[in-house]
Design a protein around this motif. Sequence first.
Motif, short mmCIF file in Angstrom:
data_model
loop_
_atom_site.label_atom_id
_atom_site.label_comp_id
_atom_site.label_asym_id
_atom_site.label_seq_id
_atom_site.Cartn_x
_atom_site.Cartn_y
_atom_site.Cartn_z
N ARG A 159 0.97 -1.29 0.12
CA ARG A 159 0.03 0.07 0.11
C ARG A 159 0.93 1.25 0.11
O ARG A 159 1.95 1.31 0.49
CB ARG A 159 -0.79 -0.05 1.38
N GLU A 199 -2.25 7.10 8.83
CA GLU A 199 -3.03 6.15 7.98
C GLU A 199 -2.05 4.99 8.03
O GLU A 199 -2.41 3.53 8.10
CB GLU A 199 -3.47 6.43 6.57
N ARG A 219 0.53 4.26 10.12
CA ARG A 219 0.65 3.73 11.22
C ARG A 219 -0.54 2.68 11.53
O ARG A 219 -0.26 1.52 12.11
CB ARG A 219 0.76 4.63 12.35
N ALA A 220 -1.83 3.32 11.14
CA ALA A 220 -2.81 2.29 11.37
C ALA A 220 -2.84 1.02 10.66
O ALA A 220 -3.04 -0.06 11.13
CB ALA A 220 -4.17 2.90 11.18
N TYR A 221 -2.07 1.17 9.42
CA TYR A 221 -2.22 0.10 8.45
C TYR A 221 -1.35 -1.16 8.91
O TYR A 221 -1.36 -2.32 8.99
CB TYR A 221 -1.74 0.50 7.10
N GLN A 280 -0.27 -1.38 12.21
CA GLN A 280 -0.98 -2.05 13.38
C GLN A 280 -1.99 -3.08 12.91
O GLN A 280 -2.24 -4.18 13.77
CB GLN A 280 -1.55 -1.11 14.54
N GLU A 281 -2.54 -2.89 11.81
CA GLU A 281 -3.47 -3.83 11.57
C GLU A 281 -2.91 -5.24 10.71
O GLU A 281 -3.26 -6.29 11.18
CB GLU A 281 -4.42 -3.28 10.24
N GLN A 282 -1.88 -4.73 10.23
CA GLN A 282 -0.89 -6.08 9.56
C GLN A 282 0.00 -6.81 10.32
O GLN A 282 0.20 -8.20 10.14
CB GLN A 282 -0.47 -5.41 8.44
N GLY A 283 0.44 -5.95 11.22
CA GLY A 283 1.43 -6.81 12.14
C GLY A 283 2.95 -6.98 11.75
O GLY A 283 3.09 -6.21 10.23
N VAL A 307 6.28 -4.68 15.30
CA VAL A 307 5.28 -3.28 15.08
C VAL A 307 5.94 -1.76 15.41
O VAL A 307 5.86 -1.00 14.90
CB VAL A 307 3.76 -3.44 15.50
N GLU A 328 4.31 -6.17 2.18
CA GLU A 328 4.46 -7.52 3.08
C GLU A 328 5.99 -8.03 3.06
O GLU A 328 6.83 -7.88 2.23
CB GLU A 328 3.66 -8.85 2.42
#
Length: 428
Positions: A121, A128, A130-132, A134-137, A159, A186
Motif C-alpha cells: 500500500r 493512516e 501507522r494504522a495499516y 498495526q492492522e497487518q502486524g 510493529v 508484506e
Amino acid sequence: MRILVIGSGGREHALCWTLAASPLCDALFCAPGNAGIAQDATCVPIQAMDIDGILDFVAKEAVDFVVVGPEDPLVAGVVDRLSEAGVKAFGPSAAAARLEGSKGYMKDVCRRYGIPTAEYRRFTDRDEARAYVQEQGAPIVVKTDGLAAGKGVTVAQTVEEALQAIDDAMTGGKFGAAGEELVIEEFMEGEELSYFALCDGKTVLPFASAQDHKAAYDGDEGPNTGGMGAYSPAPVCTPEIEERILKEILEPTMKAMEAEGAPYKGVLFLGLMITKDGPRLIEFNVRFGDPECQVLMMRLMSDLAPALIASADGVLSAFDLRWYDEAAVSVVMASQGYPGSYEKGTVIKGVEQATEGDEDVLVFHAGTAKGDDGVLRATGGRVLNVTARGQSVSEARTRAYSVVDRIDWPNGFCRRDIGWRAVERERE
C-alpha cells in the motif's frame, strides 16, 4: 572514442577500469572521480548532479559517449539532456528511471502488468500508515518512495520498529522529501538475489547474478548500509530460476515500459527474493549496483564498451557476452562509525603494495582523495572495495581478505563473512 563516466564511487572505478581496457576508448574522463579512478581516467571536478557543468564539459572536450554511474542524475534527467544535445549516453530516460526514483510507481507498474512482487500500500498520511502497520502486524517492510542513498528501507521485525520508521520518515525528516510518501509491503521469506540485464528498449541481454550484504556487521547484524560486500555468481540463481526471471519479470517489464511510453534502455538491476514459489521482485534499480558492479567487472571477459553502446543504439539483439568461469568477491572497507557518523580525512597506507604479485586482486576506490602531499585519505563512509577472483567463492574470499589484512588503515572496518551463503554451499 572519447568517453565520460559520471560518478565517484567504487562502481565508477570498476567501470573506468573496464572501459580503459577497451580498444574503442581513446580518452577516458570521470566526473568527479576519486584517487583510485585517477589511475585509469582523467578526473574532472564536476559533481554528478551538475548537469549543466557536464553538458559544458562534453561539448568542450568533444565527448562521444557518456556512461552514467549513480541513480540521482539518471532520475534528474541527465540522459535526456545529453540526448537533446546530440550526445550518446548509457542509461535510462528520466521517465524510465522512475522505476527506481519512485518505489510507489514501480509497484504500480508491477500491479498493472502482472509482475510478481510483494503486496503493498502507498501512504502520504502518517496516521493512516501507522494504522495499516498495526492492522497487518510484523514482520513488515517500510520504504521511502524516493531515493534515500540505499538507506530508505526498514525490514521491521516488530510493529514498534515499523512505527518508528514511519515517524522517522514522515515527521522526523530523516530522508527529506524522499520520505514524504511511503510504500509499506508484506515481508517476503526467502533468499535475496541481485540480477542484472542490459536493455535497449526492446531486447534484454542477461548480464550476471550477484549477492550483496546490506547489514553493517557479521551475521547480517546491525543497520542497513549501501552494501558491505558482494560476490558473483550467486548459486541461488540456478538455470531454472534465471529462466523464470527472464520470462516472468524482465521481458514483461520491457513490454510494460514500452506501453508506459518510457522504453527502458540501460542496465536494469533486479533486487529479487527467491521464495518457495519462485522469484519475486523486491525493487528495480536503474544502474549497476555498488558493490555488485565490482564483482561483475572482475568476471566480465568481453569488451564492455560496445555492449553499452549497443544498448544506447537499440541493437542488443546482435550481442552476446563472455564471462570468466571463476567467482569474484568484493569486501568493502568502511570508515569506523559508518553508516552513522564517521571521521573524514583519516590516512590509509599500503594500498598499492597490498596487491603486488596477485593479478587476480584489485582495490577499487570508493571514497578516497589524495592531497598535494600525495597521502591517501578516506573521504566517505564506504572507502575501498577489495575485489578478487578465484576458482570458488571460498578461494576468491581468501585472496580478498589477505589483501584487506595488508592495508594499513586503523580507522577502517569490514565484515569478515562476505559470501557466507556460497561458502556454506561449497562446504556441503
